[in-house]
Each structure stands twice: as structure tokens, then as C-alpha cells.
Write a protein that holds these residues in place. Structure first.
Motif, short mmCIF file in Angstrom:
data_model
loop_
_atom_site.label_atom_id
_atom_site.label_comp_id
_atom_site.label_asym_id
_atom_site.label_seq_id
_atom_site.Cartn_x
_atom_site.Cartn_y
_atom_site.Cartn_z
N ARG A 106 1.13 -0.87 -0.06
CA ARG A 106 0.43 -0.02 0.09
C ARG A 106 0.70 1.17 0.12
NH1 ARG A 106 -4.14 0.21 5.02
NH2 ARG A 106 -4.32 2.90 5.28
N ASN A 152 0.90 2.49 14.21
CA ASN A 152 0.20 1.17 14.42
C ASN A 152 0.37 1.14 12.70
OD1 ASN A 152 -1.11 3.33 14.13
ND2 ASN A 152 -2.43 2.56 14.15
N TRP A 160 2.07 7.97 3.82
CA TRP A 160 0.64 9.14 3.25
C TRP A 160 0.13 10.72 3.96
CZ3 TRP A 160 -2.91 5.05 5.63
CH2 TRP A 160 -3.76 5.74 7.60
N CYS A 284 -6.87 3.04 14.44
CA CYS A 284 -8.22 4.09 15.07
C CYS A 284 -9.35 3.06 14.36
CB CYS A 284 -7.45 5.30 14.36
SG CYS A 284 -7.09 5.05 12.47
N THR A 285 -9.43 2.39 12.92
CA THR A 285 -10.61 2.51 12.07
C THR A 285 -11.16 1.50 12.80
OG1 THR A 285 -9.25 1.63 10.32
CG2 THR A 285 -10.45 3.78 10.30
N GLY A 445 -9.84 -0.58 7.27
CA GLY A 445 -9.09 -0.33 5.74
C GLY A 445 -9.88 0.68 4.52
O1 LIG Z 1 -8.34 1.23 8.50
C1 LIG Z 1 -7.35 1.62 7.70
O2 LIG Z 1 -6.52 0.95 6.86
C2 LIG Z 1 -6.34 2.40 8.41
C3 LIG Z 1 -6.28 2.67 9.43
C4 LIG Z 1 -5.49 4.03 10.42
O3 LIG Z 1 -5.63 4.78 9.88
C5 LIG Z 1 -5.18 4.01 10.80
O4 LIG Z 1 -5.70 3.70 12.21
O5 LIG Z 1 -4.58 4.90 11.59
#
Ligand SMILES: O=C(O)CCC(=O)C(=O)O
Ligand SMILES: NC(=O)C1=CN([C@@H]2O[C@H](COP(=O)(O)OP(=O)(O)OC[C@H]3O[C@@H](n4cnc5c(N)ncnc54)[C@H](O)[C@@H]3O)[C@@H](O)[C@H]2O)C=CC1
Length: 483
Positions: A106, A152, A160, A284-285, A445
Motif C-alpha cells: 500500500r 500502528n 501517506w 483507529c478504524t 481498511g
Molecule cells: O483502516 C486503515 O486501513 C487505516 C487505519 C488508520 O489509519 C489508523 O489506524 O491509524
């Protein structure tokens, strides 16, 4: 003997003036030192910022396509080192090797996306009230951007942030999380190898309270982009605001999945497990609240618990392991404290709930994937970000009730619903307060070409990734030309 990684300042690999180093250890086997990195001071940071400032003018003057060509080169170098860098990631923070490879791929794709951005349009022509004038918008870089990243997503998040910062003409000083400083050094090696001019990218490792805070307060840092905890994010935002610098914060989540009576239950179970427990729940997601309609509650619960109990936990480098350790000791202790709090507050444990010890787990930070039920919305495990492999089941009668519960937290990053009813989908899209709403798909994701960010306490309301990144990394200039 572990390798020592240096800071990268003004195009040179440079030891810290402190002469001190810190260890990065493997959370699956804490006896293993993955590498040593510099314990830097403000003097190191000042040098890095000065070099980024000096490099800023010529970098801004390069054409977008010339900057893009360099990013394409970085992408190819990273691609060639994919397995090695992914292995470093697994050894530094624990996510499984297949996940780490996916994330590194990615990173390559993000670099290529932003390389192409060097040739895309940046502004609009706007009709002037003066028929003889030309009015248009263009964009200008911020200057020096400070990049503060968590552990993480040790490849994807730095890339990014760094790739759009660079393509839009900024120079960068990156300060990675100490847990994943070696992985970041290897990413910066790819930029160095690609031949970016000296000072365009700099890396300084060290503590958050010195180097991170130093970046946030530095008068020559024009913008700060941060991902991490809410407490630190708020402090960075306040420091940046106080001196008029631009800032962007991506912070926590307490993301729900709603499982409706008409859901495809097998799909919902798979997505809840993947969204909630992959990367040991350290996204975080990640899904943490599972709100299930009463008619399917028992069937869903049974399927979920059966599958969770089959998950294999261990060293992410070993074949057949589905879930690795917590990334650090603090993280493990946080998860264990929430497991205890959940039980104390009256939730019922369906599976998991313990640290994994004994053969194969002796030197690692392993915890069982855990499912609670009878969770009510005021409980800490329903309100606070745990950042661990913990799912909280909540039963509701109607979709309206589900939406109310789903919104009853201070965060608003991502949310999912599993349903085949178009009306329920539309209510969810309209009423869910989250930056990412996903239908029949897991909460985690994100796609690199789409805007990413949260509502409420989850972010500073700006968006990262895709073309949305341009909003943060540039300032709009409105131009009026009269012949
Ligand atoms: O869910 C994802 O792929 C990205 C999650 C994210 O940006 C994070 O946990 O900081
Ligand atoms: N949104 C996300 O993706 C992430 C959320 N978190 C949340 O944060 C909790 C704690 O994790 P930590 O690693 O301690 O996060 P953190 O917010 O302390 O660390 C993130 C980055 O900020 C830096 N930092 C720390 N203190 C700083 C300061 N005073 N000024 C400037 N920069 C500073 C760190 O060195 C690291 O590079 C987790 O349990 C989780 O809830 C953690 C990592 C990522």
C-alpha cells in the motif's frame, strides 16, 4: 549485534549530538532487539528544521513532474525491499507478516498515486466581474512540514503524509514513533537512495515530548501533520494554533458495526472479526462496538464466538498465526485494564479476557481476542478507545435504536452496517456521524485515493489521502490579472 540507525539530516545519515541510542524491541519476543536508534535532542531537531528550510525554495521551484519522477523512484526502491521492510515492521510492532506485506505494498501504491499528482491540475479559473481580467486560483506549499507518526501503520501512515507533502512542494522533517523507528529509517533510506536533494526529507528519532513537541512549537515549521492519541493530538494542535501554524490531527475512534435482522450473518461475522481484531485491534478504524438487532442476536453471537475462539495468536512471523501481540507493554497493560473494567462494570465475558502466557508466549505481549456481551453504552468499554482485540456486543430492537447507540460516543471516525434493506442503508448513510461509513464492509481498511478522516473528536476535521491531501499541504492563492 543489532544495527544502529542514524538520523537523516541534510542528506546525511547523522548520529545524535547526545551520543545516546534507544532500543527497539520485538513485542512477540522482548528479548530480541530489532535495532538501535538515536535518542535525539533539540539540537538535532534544529539542524533538521534548518536544512528543511534551506531546501524549501529550490524544491518548490522544481516542476511537479520532476518531483513526481523522484517519488516514482522511491516507490520502485520500496517495492524491491518490500519483504525486508515488512519483516522489520512485524518484528518491531507485531502485526502479522502478510498484513505487513499488504501495508508495504500500500505504501508503494500511495507513492505512485502522489507521483502522478505532480501532473494534475491545482486550481480553477473563476469569472471576474471585470471582463478584461483573468482570475484564477493556484496553490502554494506551506514550506517546512513536521510529520509525527504512530506505530500502528509504520509504513502507510508516514508515506501517506510524506508523499503528498513532497509532491505539493513542501520539505519534511519526520519524527516516527520510537516503537517503529527502524521501519521508518528504512523508508527514509528509500527516499535517500532515490536521490532527493539534501534537506528535502529529514528524519529525527527520539521522544515525543522532546522531538514531537519540539516540532509542534518550532517557529520554522509551517505545518504539522499528526496521527496518534487524542491527548497528544490536542496538545499539538494547541501549540500549532498558538503560533499560527497549520495543523492536521487524526486521532481515535470507537467504531461501531450494526448488524441488522436482514444481514448476511456470515459476512457480518467475518467483517466484525477482520475489522475488530486484525492488527490486534490496533487501528483507529477498528470495530469495537457490535450493535446487533434482537432477532439475529443469538445466531450472530454463536457464530462470532465460535470463530473468535479459533483464531491463532502468536509471533506474526510464523506461518498460520492470525493475530500478533500488542505493540508495547503500555498497550498490553491498557488492554488488560479494560478487560478488568469491563467485568467490574457488569459486562459478561463470552470468550478471551486474559493475557496469554506459557509455552510460546513467554517473552511476548500476547492477549486473547475477547468478546463481551451485556455491554451498556455508559460503560468504559463502550465509550473509550481500547486499541486492543476487544469486541463489545450490544443488543437493540430497531435500526433507529442502533443508530442512536452508534452515535452515542465522542468519536466519529468509521462505522459499518450489515443489511440488505436499502432504507436502512440510507438511514445509516444520512444519520451516522462518522467520516467513513461503510455498507456491508468492515469498518477498517481505507482506500488511498479517497478522503480519510473523522468527525467529532476523531480528527481536526481535515481529511488526508486522495486529492483531499492537497487542502492541508497547500495554501490557496487567488490571482487577479489585468493586462
Ligand atoms: O483502516 C486503515 O486501513 C487505516 C487505519 C488508520 O489509519 C489508523 O489506524 O491509524
Ligand atoms: N489514531 C491512531 O491511529 C492511533 C491512536 N493511538 C492511541 O493512542 C494511545 C497511546 O499510544 P501512543 O503510542 O502512546 O500514542 P502517542 O499519541 O503518544 O504517539 C503518537 C506519536 O506522537 C508522538 N508524541 C508523543 N508525545 C508527544 C508530545 N507531547 N508532543 C508531540 N508528539 C508526541 C509519539 O512519539 C509518536 O510519534 C493508543 O492506545 C491509542 O488509543 C495510538 C497510535 C495510533
Amino acid at each position: 549485534m543489532s544495527a544502529t540507525y542514524l538520523n537523516f539530516i541534510n542528506g546525511q545519515w547523522t548520529p545524535s549530538v547526545t551520543g545516546e541510542v534507544e532500543e527497539s524491541r520485538n513485542p512477540a519476543n522482548q528479548k530480541e532487539v530489532v535495532g538501535l536508534f538515536q535518542k535525539s535532542s533539540m539540537d538535532d531537531l534544529n539542524q533538521a528544521v534548518a536544512s528543511a528550510k534551506q531546501a524549501s525554495k529550490p524544491w518548490k521551484k522544481l516542476s511537479g513532474s520532476a518531483r513526481g519522477d523522484l517519488l516514482y523512484k522511491v516507490a520502485s526502491i520500496l517495492e524491491r525491499r518490500l519483504d525486508e521492510i515488512a519483516e522489520t515492521m512485524t518484528r518491531e510492532m507485531g502485526k502479522t507478516f502478510p498484513e505487513a506485506k499488504g501495508e508495504t505494498a500500500r505504501g508503494v501504491a500511495i507513492l505512485r498515486y502522489y507521483a502522478g499528482e505532480g501532473l494534475r491540475s491545482v486550481g480553477d479559473v473563476i469569472p471576474s466581474t471585470d471582463s478584461e481580467a483573468l482570475m484564477f486560483t493556484t496553490r502554494t506549499p506551506l514550506g517546512v512540514v513536521g510529520v509525527i507518526t504512530p506505530w500502528n501503520f509504520p509504513v502507510a501512515i508516514p508515506i501517506w503524509k510524506i508523499a503528498p507533502a513532497l509532491i505539493y512542494g513542501n520539505t519534511v522533517v519526520v519524527k516516527p514513533a520510537s516503537e517503529t523507528a527502524v521501519t521508518c529509517a528504512k523508508i527514509v533510506e528509500c527516499f535517500a537512495k532515490a536521490g532527493l536533494p539534501a534537506g528535502v526529507i529529514n528524519m529525527v528519532t527520539g521522544s515525543g515530548s522532546i522531538i514531537g513537541q519540539g516540532l509542534a512549537t518550532h517557529p520554522d515549521v509551517n505545518g504539522i501533520t499528526f496521527t496518534g492519541s487524542n491527548g497528544v493530538g490536542k496538545r499539538i494542535g494547541q501549540a500549532a494554533l498558538a503560533r499560527g501554524a497549520k495543523y492536521q490531527l487524526e486521532m481515535g475512534g470507537k467504531n461501531p458495526v450494526i448488524v441488522a435482522n436482514d444481514a448476511n450473518l456470515d459476512l457480518a461475522v467475518e467483517a466484525t472479526i477482520s475489522g475488530g481484531l486484525r492488527s490486534t485491534g490496533q487501528k483507529c478504524t477498528a470495530t469495537s462496538r457490535v450493535i446487533v438487532q434482537s432477532e439475529v442476536y443469538d445466531a450472530f453471537k454463536e457464530k462470532l464466538v465460535q470463530k473468535v475462539q479459533q483464531l491463532t495468536v502468536g509471533d506474526g512471523m510464523k506461518a498460520g498465526i492470525w493475530m500478533g501481540p500488542c505493540a508495547n507493554e503500555g498497550q498490553l497493560q491498557t488492554v488488560l485494564s479494560y478487560l478488568q473494567k469491563g467485568t467490574e462494570e457488569g459486562a459478561s465475558l463470552l470468550c478471551g479476557g486474559n493475557r496469554l502466557q506459557g509455552e510460546g508466549f513467554e517473552n511476548g505481549l500476547f492477549v486473547e481476542p475477547t468478546v463481551f456481551e451485556n455491554v451498556t453504552t455508559k460503560m468504559a468499554i463502550a465509550q473509550e478507545e481500547i486499541f486492543g482485540p476487544v469486541l463489545a456486543l450490544m443488543k437493540v430492537n430497531t435500526i433507529e435504536e442502533a443508530l442512536e447507540l452508534a452515535n452515542d460516543v465522542e468519536f466519529g471516525l468509521s462505522a459499518s452496517i450489515f443489511t440488505t434493506n436499502i432504507g436502512s442503508m440510507l438511514s445509516f448513510i444520512n444519520e451516522m456521524d462518522a467520516g467513513l461509513v461503510r455498507i456491508n464492509a468492515e469498518s477498517a481498511g481505507v482506500e488511498l485515493q479517497a478522503p480519510f478522516g473523522g468527525m467529532k473528536q476523531s480528527s481536526s476535521h481535515s481529511r488526508e489521502q486522495g486529492r483531499a491531501a492537497m487542502e492541508f499541504f497547500t495554501s490557496v492563492k487567488t490571482v487577479f490579472v489585468k493586462g
